[in-house]
Design a protein around this motif. Structure first.
Motif, short mmCIF file in Angstrom:
data_model
loop_
_atom_site.label_atom_id
_atom_site.label_comp_id
_atom_site.label_asym_id
_atom_site.label_seq_id
_atom_site.Cartn_x
_atom_site.Cartn_y
_atom_site.Cartn_z
N ALA A 58 0.88 -0.65 -7.12
CA ALA A 58 0.03 0.29 -6.38
C ALA A 58 -0.02 -0.06 -4.91
CB ALA A 58 -1.37 0.31 -6.98
N GLU A 59 -0.14 -1.34 -4.63
CA GLU A 59 -0.16 -1.79 -3.22
C GLU A 59 1.14 -1.43 -2.52
OE1 GLU A 59 -1.17 -5.92 -3.54
OE2 GLU A 59 -3.31 -5.51 -3.72
N GLU A 60 2.27 -1.59 -3.21
CA GLU A 60 3.57 -1.25 -2.63
C GLU A 60 3.67 0.24 -2.37
OE1 GLU A 60 6.46 -2.70 -1.42
OE2 GLU A 60 5.15 -4.46 -1.45
N ALA A 61 3.16 1.03 -3.30
CA ALA A 61 3.26 2.48 -3.18
C ALA A 61 2.44 3.02 -2.01
CB ALA A 61 2.80 3.16 -4.47
N PHE A 62 1.34 2.33 -1.69
CA PHE A 62 0.47 2.82 -0.64
C PHE A 62 0.62 2.08 0.70
CE2 PHE A 62 -1.70 4.27 -4.49
CZ PHE A 62 -1.84 5.61 -4.17
N LYS A 63 1.62 1.19 0.77
CA LYS A 63 1.89 0.50 2.04
C LYS A 63 2.39 1.52 3.07
CE LYS A 63 2.86 -4.35 1.51
NZ LYS A 63 3.89 -5.36 1.47
N SER A 64 1.98 1.32 4.28
CA SER A 64 2.43 2.23 5.34
C SER A 64 3.60 1.65 6.09
CB SER A 64 1.33 2.48 6.34
OG SER A 64 0.12 2.81 5.73
#
Length: 64
Positions: A58-64
């Motif tokens: 999830a953190e990877e998917a929402f990284k900018s």
């Protein structure tokens, strides 16, 4: 319908309870208890690993 039917008591699953008196248990019962506790530790560790993997994804998917 009773709430116990909807939300069963997970503590009464028949497994060992933490902190209970073990002085009257036989060697076989103590060995069985250790085996059950080790299996539960493995199950909990697997769930932790799964949740960490989901969190990382999830953190990877929402990284900018």
């Amino acid at each position: 319908m009773d709430l116990d039917d909807i939300f069963p008591d997970t503590k009464s699953a028949g497994g060992p309870s933490l902190g209970e008196d073990i002085s009257a248990l036989s060697l076989v019962e103590l060995d069985e208890r250790i085996t059950a506790l080790r299996e539960e530790i493995s199950r909990v560790e697997a769930e932790i690993a799964s949740r960490k993997a989901h969190m990382s994804a999830a953190e990877e998917a929402f990284k900018s």
